[in-house]
Motif scaffolding. Structure first.
Motif, PDB file in Angstrom:
ATOM      1  N   LEU A  44       0.815  -1.217   0.000  1.00 45.60           N
ATOM      2  CA  LEU A  44       0.000   0.000   0.000  1.00 45.60           C
ATOM      3  C   LEU A  44       0.852   1.273   0.000  1.00 45.60           C
ATOM      4  CD1 LEU A  44      -2.982   0.623  -0.103  1.00 45.60           C
ATOM      5  CD2 LEU A  44      -3.017   0.747   2.387  1.00 45.60           C
ATOM      6  N   ALA A  45       1.938   1.253   0.746  1.00 46.90           N
ATOM      7  CA  ALA A  45       2.788   2.440   0.800  1.00 46.90           C
ATOM      8  C   ALA A  45       3.596   2.572  -0.487  1.00 46.90           C
ATOM      9  CB  ALA A  45       3.739   2.344   1.997  1.00 46.90           C
ATOM     10  N   ASP A  46       4.106   3.771  -0.734  1.00 43.67           N
ATOM     11  CA  ASP A  46       4.988   3.957  -1.878  1.00 43.67           C
ATOM     12  C   ASP A  46       6.269   3.151  -1.679  1.00 43.67           C
ATOM     13  OD1 ASP A  46       3.202   5.630  -2.979  1.00 43.67           O
ATOM     14  OD2 ASP A  46       4.316   7.488  -2.581  1.00 43.67           O
ATOM     15  N   GLU A  47       6.961   2.951  -2.788  1.00 50.95           N
ATOM     16  CA  GLU A  47       8.186   2.155  -2.676  1.00 50.95           C
ATOM     17  C   GLU A  47       9.227   2.833  -1.799  1.00 50.95           C
ATOM     18  OE1 GLU A  47       9.654   0.830  -6.436  1.00 50.95           O
ATOM     19  OE2 GLU A  47       7.832  -0.312  -6.848  1.00 50.95           O
ATOM     20  N   ASP A  48       9.197   4.157  -1.743  1.00 50.13           N
ATOM     21  CA  ASP A  48      10.181   4.862  -0.906  1.00 50.13           C
ATOM     22  C   ASP A  48       9.746   4.877   0.565  1.00 50.13           C
ATOM     23  OD1 ASP A  48       8.137   6.655  -0.751  1.00 50.13           O
ATOM     24  OD2 ASP A  48       9.235   8.350  -1.614  1.00 50.13           O
ATOM     25  N   GLY A  49       8.650   4.207   0.860  1.00 49.79           N
ATOM     26  CA  GLY A  49       8.235   4.116   2.250  1.00 49.79           C
ATOM     27  C   GLY A  49       7.204   5.154   2.657  1.00 49.79           C
ATOM     28  N   LEU A  71       3.944   6.706   3.419  1.00 47.57           N
ATOM     29  CA  LEU A  71       2.691   6.043   3.725  1.00 47.57           C
ATOM     30  C   LEU A  71       1.605   6.491   2.760  1.00 47.57           C
ATOM     31  CD1 LEU A  71       2.593   6.199   7.650  1.00 47.57           C
ATOM     32  CD2 LEU A  71       3.319   4.293   6.191  1.00 47.57           C
ATOM     33  N   HIS A  72       0.734   5.572   2.411  1.00 46.40           N
ATOM     34  CA  HIS A  72      -0.492   5.875   1.668  1.00 46.40           C
ATOM     35  C   HIS A  72      -1.334   6.800   2.552  1.00 46.40           C
ATOM     36  CE1 HIS A  72      -4.565   5.048   0.114  1.00 46.40           C
ATOM     37  NE2 HIS A  72      -3.981   4.665  -1.017  1.00 46.40           N
ATOM     38  N   PRO A  73      -2.110   7.683   1.942  1.00 45.38           N
ATOM     39  CA  PRO A  73      -2.923   8.595   2.762  1.00 45.38           C
ATOM     40  C   PRO A  73      -3.773   7.867   3.804  1.00 45.38           C
ATOM     41  CG  PRO A  73      -3.021   9.255   0.463  1.00 45.38           C
ATOM     42  CD  PRO A  73      -2.224   7.981   0.510  1.00 45.38           C
ATOM     43  N   ILE A  74      -4.231   6.672   3.472  1.00 45.02           N
ATOM     44  CA  ILE A  74      -5.058   5.965   4.447  1.00 45.02           C
ATOM     45  C   ILE A  74      -4.204   5.514   5.636  1.00 45.02           C
ATOM     46  CG2 ILE A  74      -4.944   3.584   3.520  1.00 45.02           C
ATOM     47  CD1 ILE A  74      -8.183   5.212   4.573  1.00 45.02           C
ATOM     48  N   GLN A  75      -2.977   5.101   5.371  1.00 41.44           N
ATOM     49  CA  GLN A  75      -2.087   4.705   6.471  1.00 41.44           C
ATOM     50  C   GLN A  75      -1.742   5.912   7.347  1.00 41.44           C
ATOM     51  OE1 GLN A  75       0.800   2.990   3.683  1.00 41.44           O
ATOM     52  NE2 GLN A  75       0.695   1.054   4.816  1.00 41.44           N
ATOM     53  N   GLN A  76      -1.443   7.021   6.682  1.00 42.32           N
ATOM     54  CA  GLN A  76      -1.095   8.234   7.420  1.00 42.32           C
ATOM     55  C   GLN A  76      -2.273   8.669   8.290  1.00 42.32           C
ATOM     56  OE1 GLN A  76       1.940   9.583   7.397  1.00 42.32           O
ATOM     57  NE2 GLN A  76       1.282  11.081   8.933  1.00 42.32           N
ATOM     58  N   ALA A  77      -3.470   8.563   7.748  1.00 47.51           N
ATOM     59  CA  ALA A  77      -4.644   8.968   8.514  1.00 47.51           C
ATOM     60  C   ALA A  77      -4.886   8.029   9.693  1.00 47.51           C
ATOM     61  CB  ALA A  77      -5.877   8.987   7.597  1.00 47.51           C
ATOM     62  N   PHE A  78      -4.675   6.742   9.485  1.00 42.06           N
ATOM     63  CA  PHE A  78      -4.835   5.795  10.596  1.00 42.06           C
ATOM     64  C   PHE A  78      -3.836   6.102  11.709  1.00 42.06           C
ATOM     65  CE2 PHE A  78      -7.603   1.924   9.999  1.00 42.06           C
ATOM     66  CZ  PHE A  78      -8.374   2.464   8.980  1.00 42.06           C
ATOM     67  N   LEU A  79      -2.618   6.459  11.331  1.00 39.13           N
ATOM     68  CA  LEU A  79      -1.598   6.797  12.339  1.00 39.13           C
ATOM     69  C   LEU A  79      -2.026   8.022  13.127  1.00 39.13           C
ATOM     70  CD1 LEU A  79       1.360   6.125  13.314  1.00 39.13           C
ATOM     71  CD2 LEU A  79       2.102   7.949  11.775  1.00 39.13           C
ATOM     72  N   ASP A 125     -13.100   8.448  11.458  1.00 35.97           N
ATOM     73  CA  ASP A 125     -12.414   9.743  11.317  1.00 35.97           C
ATOM     74  C   ASP A 125     -11.256   9.634  10.340  1.00 35.97           C
ATOM     75  OD1 ASP A 125     -14.135  10.787  13.176  1.00 35.97           O
ATOM     76  OD2 ASP A 125     -12.713  10.753  14.846  1.00 35.97           O
ATOM     77  N   ALA A 126     -10.509   8.551  10.444  1.00 40.20           N
ATOM     78  CA  ALA A 126      -9.338   8.382   9.576  1.00 40.20           C
ATOM     79  C   ALA A 126      -9.756   8.229   8.119  1.00 40.20           C
ATOM     80  CB  ALA A 126      -8.521   7.162  10.030  1.00 40.20           C
ATOM     81  N   VAL A 127     -10.805   7.446   7.877  1.00 40.10           N
ATOM     82  CA  VAL A 127     -11.240   7.231   6.489  1.00 40.10           C
ATOM     83  C   VAL A 127     -11.732   8.555   5.889  1.00 40.10           C
ATOM     84  CG1 VAL A 127     -12.852   6.004   4.986  1.00 40.10           C
ATOM     85  CG2 VAL A 127     -11.783   4.808   6.906  1.00 40.10           C
ATOM     86  N   GLN A 128     -12.478   9.308   6.673  1.00 41.66           N
ATOM     87  CA  GLN A 128     -12.954  10.606   6.166  1.00 41.66           C
ATOM     88  C   GLN A 128     -11.791  11.552   5.903  1.00 41.66           C
ATOM     89  OE1 GLN A 128     -15.987  11.008   9.445  1.00 41.66           O
ATOM     90  NE2 GLN A 128     -17.177  11.848   7.750  1.00 41.66           N
ATOM     91  N   SER A 129     -10.827  11.522   6.819  1.00 38.48           N
ATOM     92  CA  SER A 129      -9.663  12.389   6.657  1.00 38.48           C
ATOM     93  C   SER A 129      -8.870  12.001   5.408  1.00 38.48           C
ATOM     94  CB  SER A 129      -8.792  12.285   7.917  1.00 38.48           C
ATOM     95  OG  SER A 129      -7.522  12.800   7.684  1.00 38.48           O
TER      96      SER A 129
END
Lengths: 738, 178, 332
Positions: B98-103, B105-113, B166-170
């Protein structure tokens, strides 16, 4: 304490959890590993007369099948002592005898080269049974007038009874006497229980999904008659447990035996059905509450008689009356709990054991009393606020329950409530408001930890506790960062390994209050070890009294002299300085009573035309002392409220008359899903409880689940006029109730 | 033609060997893996036990929890009920991809964090894969009620639902704004 | 899950040729793989339908809608023609299962969906549907989720599908192909009552494959709704559901289709209720009256008696909601 503690910090293990990199037990694949797959009994009571194994043994990939006739006869029972940290969930050893005590009891473990082969063969292992005619599928209703008439063991209330509850009840101006019941519930943590065992000579390593690596190590040491040092239990990440993974289950023993016999690693991931039948539940409870009060609402008598089901294979007292003696100022209180055996798998603590079921009954009864008295339920509770702990007669260490009631009522808009039943409507829906008090005892235990200053400036903190999702990794890092000045991203936290200094179970909301003082003690010890070295002749602080040196912002300081730890380590020519230390509670328990409190308010919507009930919103104000990380702490409370919504409306582990566990899966055991979740407003008060520990934290895992079921049932009554005293408040109960 | 087609698609089946191994190519996160599996291996177990891609989790093994959710050609599916052989020829995306190859985070991962949209983390990969699928799905509305309904096959027993929403909406706002 | 041979034909003809008494077709696999894992279904051969095409949705000249067997539940639910002409089907599909499962599940697979009775789903328990003659564990066991309509003394298992309830209301034809050619089976005849043979669930011969489901042409001017009642708000099978389709002239009902889910052993047309409603005024009171008729022959058991009232509520509310759309439409 300001910058790092009591601050919202993203989890330090977040990147691992969000990338798939966190290694939960079942994620660990060892070279040459075999797969175990258990077979459970088809009946709930009787004798296993034999097993049909030939077909399964001949199937592709099958290596061996373990069962009663070929199991390890050298195994011993664990003493099952909490104090000695060797508690197990089910005292009976797997395959110990051929008596069947419950549906799903393990009768065999198939071991094969692949998961698919193990599962296919397990489906062809058939037990031959002699079923008993008599199955105790559930206890009868609590015989209110004759508790001694029930089967089982009477547990008196730990000396928590006081005054003359019966006499005061007889003389009370207003009385109430009701029975409540709560269905068996299952923890249903998303992660399946799992165990991977591997032997290296006489050393056993077990990867386990456990809330207590230290407990499991000790238990295994008794079972296998090995010194604990030869056993290591690892649980870096746990897909939560809610109590279901506190203590070792038989699958771990089966797996370790198989691995030893076959001389290869064996991985057993317990299928979901077996998690339901054979890895714990909150037992069904039945309660009777009698309240006596004066017309002004002053409680004069509380009598709370509880009972819970346990298994024939072991005793579990769910102590549903545990909170009652401390909840309200009342001179006359009597509590009992009784335990009776049924043909179910072993129950065990489930999130907020005792308090969650007990406060459902007590806080529903308080609402009923308020209606009888025509009092506002909040006012009734305030009227009976306990200024000190009436059970111990000790002062509270810190108690802000009144503020919880007031704040939550305000945030909720309680003043908009029309007291009359069913008077608030919108479209097809009738609106109900309800509230309840929340409570959980605060505890602290002994704990050890290790801190290491590393040459590259990083700080390593190690403790043999676990992070089950509560955020322990993160708050340990926050604490170490706060105390050392090392940035949080430069702190390595190691947990979930029994070879680390002994840490507590992740349960009972005591891990935070227990672990953080040990982290501080270990950091102090490591700092002192460093100071001892740098005050020796020829070193940077050789001219200084060691007691005057302090650790500040990653440096040792004395007056204007400040030398970074990394420089000191370099000058010393050593890679690291490490120290281990322990911390334990003092005698504060003799001086104070420690309890967290809260208040929860709920709005429900009842559509009588289609018998649809939904929770519209939840507001909770909680006093847990200081939240080390308010973000993860609030998440805990919200999670407890969600689980309480399930407890109130959906959850019931169902056994039919034959003792068969009918809904041992996540489609038929109904837990809340996204669509059930209303807006949730959680307020955490911030009153550090420094009597419990230097961080002021009392723990937060359980309290959210207390009171919420009562608040919902009280709101249901307000909307419908139906007083449902049996959980869950199912559609049929609402339809059938008058 | 008909018979020939059958033979060709069956693979090498020895009538005496009930294990009937089949060689297949699975494309996971852009990388092609050649696997020799029995037909009764589901994609989830193939990922976890053969390819050591353990981000997708087993929570029920019966399509009742969503922890195993992965993307098949961009759409969320329960990998515990999908025979691995049937995923051949399709793009499989797991949380590891899901994340980019350079590490990054995908927006969904960033939002979950940022929203602490998890506790134990066990259902989290499934939640994020489902959320990713939903945010890409023009047929699913993005108001809170619709997101909650569409996410309801992903159980979070820790009850971090509020933060997940909240994360999904964000993440939706981030993606739309980008 | 036992071992099996996977056959992946590329034509319907080959798929039929590969079928036998010991084989099963697989579409999305959401039922078959589940039941194979449980050991309830143990085919020696699994015939994959995913290379057969059968994934088109087309409007026929006579106004009917022809749906390929492999069209996924998600795609069918969000197809513009379905949303416009058969909103009740779209609603029913979207109320079933979960996003992930709907992305996998196929139209034919949903028609062939098997009961969720936990005793059926456990090979260790007696079950007349799974092993004829062994008895019904649900009868004296826990039967909360079980049927009150269309039951027999041998089986009370509920048909679990939402999609089929909507199709029963709409009216449809199941198109099947076998070695002897094509057959068209009226939807109401496709699923069988358990009777003395609960193991026979449908009118499909062992060599036959569902290729299409053809929906009847939409009723002109009809309003409809699908209402599903259950414990939690989503991701659960129905305790009671109702698909209601109504046409009105003024306040009078001119046609009514009422189908029920969660309460019956097959997708259930409430024909008595329908007949009683036609020609009557569309009032709440009338809806409640006809709802009673739908359950006249209900046989409740120990744990499912509440479904009689719940099912009646589902009918009355679904009719009301459908009719309200009509009146709102008039005001527009």
């Amino acid at each position: 304490m300001s910058e790092t503690l009591n601050t919202q910090k993203p989890r330090i293990d977040g990147a691992l959890k969000l990338s798939g990199g966190a290694d939960y037990t079942a994620d660990i694949n060892l070279d040459g590993q075999l797969y175990g797959y258990p077979v459970g009994s088809a009946i709930a009571s009787g004798e296993l007369e034999g097993l049909e194994l030939e077909e399964a043994l001949g199937m592709p990939g099958v290596v061996d099948i373990f069962h009663h006739d070929n199991f390890d006869s050298t195994l011993k029972h664990s003493p099952n002592s909490f104090a000695e940290k060797n508690t197990v969930s089910e005292p009976r050893l797997p395959f110990e005898d051929t008596t069947i005590h419950y549906h799903g009891q393990y009768i065999a473990l198939v071991v094969a080269d692949t998961f698919e082969h193990a599962r296919a063969a397990a489906q062809n292992v058939k037990g031959k049974y002699r079923a008993n005619d008599q199955v105790t599928s559930q206890l009868d209703e609590l015989d209110a007038d004759n508790v001694a008439g029930l089967p089982g063991v009477l547990q008196e209330g730990d000396g928590q009874s006081r005054g003359e509850a019966d006499a005061a009840y007889e003389n009370a101006e207003v009385t109430l006497d009701h029975h409540y019941s709560i269905a068996t519930e299952t923890h249903a943590a998303m992660e399946l229980h799992a165990s991977t065992a591997t032997w290296s000579g006489d050393h056993l390593t077990v990867y386990e999904s456990t809330q207590g690596v230290v407990f499991q190590r000790h238990a295994l040491s008794h079972v296998f008659s090995m010194p604990p040092e030869q056993i290591n239990v690892i649980s870096h990440f746990i897909g939560s447990g809610f109590g279901g993974k506190l203590f070792m289950w038989p699958h771990a023993i089966m797996t370790a035996v198989a691995s030893r016999r076959l001389k290869r690693p064996v991985k057993t991931v317990v299928p979901r059905q077996s998690v339901f039948t054979s890895a714990g539940s909150r037992p069904r409870s039945m309660q009777r509450v009698r309240l006596g009060a004066r017309a002004d609402g002053t409680l004069t008598s509380i009598r709370h008689d509880g009972s819970n089901e346990t298994a024939f294979v072991g005793m579990h007292n769910d102590t549903v009356i545990s909170a009652t003696p401390s909840m309200y100022a009342c001179e006359n209180v009597a509590v009992t709990n009784r335990v009776g055996e049924v043909n179910h798998g072993m129950p065990c603590p489930m999130r907020a054991p005792g308090e969650a079921p007990g406060l459902f009954a007590l806080e529903t009864a308080m609402d009923e009393l308020a209606w009888q008295l025509e009092m506002d339920p909040v006012e009734l509770r305030k009227k009976n606020f306990a200024e000190r702990d009436p059970a111990s007669d000790l002062p509270w260490s810190s108690n802000h329950l009144i503020e919880c009631w007031d704040n939550a009522a305000k945030r909720f808009g309680w003043e908009n409530r029309t007291a009359e039943i069913g008077a608030m409507r919108e479209g097809d829906e009738i609106i109900g408001y309800g509230m309840a008090s929340q409570s959980w005892e605060a505890m602290r235990l002994q704990c050890s930890a290790r801190v290491t200053f590393l040459a590259d400036g990083r700080l390593q903190v190690s403790c043999g506790t676990q992070d089950i999702g509560t955020g322990t990794y993160t708050i340990v890092a926050q604490t170490a960062s706060e105390l050392s000045g090392v940035p949080i991203e430069d702190i390595d936290v190691r947990l979930g390994d029994s070879s680390l200094p002994s840490g507590p179970l992740s349960g009972g909301s005591f891990a935070t209050a227990t672990v953080l003082p040990a982290v501080k003690a270990a950091l102090d010890a490591a700092t002192q070890a460093l100071i001892d070295k740098v005050t020796q002749d020829g070193q940077a602080f050789s001219d200084v009294d060691s007691e005057s040196i302090e650790l500040n912002d990653r440096a040792l300081t004395y007056g204007d002299r400040s030398i970074p730890v990394t420089t000191l380590l370099e000058e010393l020519g050593i890679g690291q300085v490490t120290a281990e230390a322990s911390a334990e509670p003092g005698d504060e328990k003799n001086d104070y009573s420690f309890r967290s409190f809260g208040a929860v308010f709920v709005e429900v919507r009842w559509d009588p035309g289609i018998s649809r009930l939904k929770v519209e919103r939840i507001v909770s104000t909680i006093d847990i002392g200081r939240a080390i990380n308010p973000m993860t702490a609030r998440n805990q409370v919200e999670g407890g409220l969600v689980m309480g919504l399930g407890m109130a409306l959906f959850e019931q582990t169902e056994y039919d008359k034959s003792g068969y566990l009918y809904n041992a899966n996540l489609a038929d055991y109904i837990v809340p899903v996204h669509a059930d979740i209303p807006p949730i407003d959680v307020e955490l008060l911030d009153y550090p409880d420094y009597h419990l520990n230097a961080f002021g934290a009392r723990g937060v895992g359980e309290i959210g689940l207390t009171g919420i079921a009562a608040a919902i049932s009280n709101a249901v009554y307000h909307a419908t006029g139906k007083r449902i005293r049996d959980l869950p408040i199912s559609i049929e109960r609402l339809l059938m109730a008058n | 033609m008909a018979d020939a087609t059958l033979d060709a698609t069956v693979g090498h089946v020895d009538p005496n060997d009930t294990s009937s191994l089949q060689t297949m190519e699975l494309t996971v996160n852009g990388q092609t893996h050649t696997l020799t599996l029995e037909p009764n291996v589901v994609l989830l177990d193939a990922l976890r036990e053969r390819l050591n891609l353990t981000g997708a989790k087993k929570g029920c093994d019966h399509g009742q929890c969503g922890a195993c959710t992965v993307l098949i050609d961009g759409r969320a599916m329960n990998s515990c009920l999908l025979l691995a052989a049937l995923a051949e020829g399709q793009e499989i995306t797991t949380i590891e991809g899901l994340a980019d190859e350079d590490g990054t985070l995908h927006p969904i991962q960033q939002a979950f964090l940022e929203h602490d949209a998890y506790q134990c983390g066990y259902c989290t990969a499934g939640q994020m894969m489902m959320a990713t699928s939903i945010l890409n799905d023009k047929d699913i509305a993005k108001d809170p009620a619709s997101i909650k309904e569409a996410m309801s096959g992903n159980i979070c027993r820790c009850g971090a639902y509020k933060n997940i929403l909240d994360a999904v909406q964000s993440a939706h706002r981030t993606i739309e704004g980008a | 899950m036992q071992s099996f041979e996977l056959i992946r034909p590329e034509s319907v003809k080959d798929a039929i040729g590969a079928q036998s008494e010991r084989s099963a077709y697989i579409g999305g696999g959401t039922t078959l793989v589940d039941l194979m894992k449980l050991g309830v279904m143990q085919p020696d051969h699994v015939v994959d339908t995913n290379r057969l095409g059968l994934d088109e949705i087309e409007v026929l000249d006579d106004g009917r809608l022809k749906i390929g067997a492999r069209v996924s539940n998600s795609r069918l639910a969000t197809d513009a023609r379905v949303e416009r002409d058969y909103p009740v089907l779209s609603q029913a599909l979207l109320s079933g299962a979960s996003t992930g499962l709907r992305n996998m599940a196929t139209t034919a697979g949903n028609v062939m969906q098997r009961t969720r009775c936990p005793y059926f789903r456990d090979p260790a328990k007696p079950c007349n549907k799974r092993e004829p003659g062994t008895g019904c564990s649900a009868m004296d066991g826990i039967n909360r989720n079980h049927a009150v309509l269309g039951t027999s003394e041998h089986c009370i298992a509920t048909h679990p599908s939402d999609m089929c309830v909507a199709m029963a209301a709409i009216g449809a034809t199941v198109v099947v192909e076998g070695r002897k050619g094509t057959r068209e089976i009226p939807f109401e005849d496709f699923h069988l009552l358990p009777g003395d043979h609960p193991e026979r669930e449908h009118d499909l011969r062992s060599d036959e494959l569902i290729t299409h489901v053809v929906l009847d042409a939409p009723l002109e001017g009809a309003v409809s709704t699908y209402l599903k009642l259950r414990d939690r708000a989503s991701y659960e099978f129905a305790l009671a559901s109702c698909a209601a389709i109504v046409t009105l002239e003024g306040t009078k009902v001119t046609a009514a289709r009422i189908a029920l889910g969660g309460v019956a052993t097959k997708p259930w047309r409430a024909v008595d209720a329908e007949a009683a409603l036609v020609g009557e005024d569309a009032t709440a009171k009338m809806f409640e009256q006809v709802a009673l008729l739908a359950f006249q022959r209900a046989i409740p058991l120990e744990h499912n008696a509440f479904k009689v009232e719940l099912g009646q509520q589902a009918i009355a509310r679904a009719l009301r909601d459908a009719v309200q759309q009509a009146s709102q439409g008039e005001h527009q």
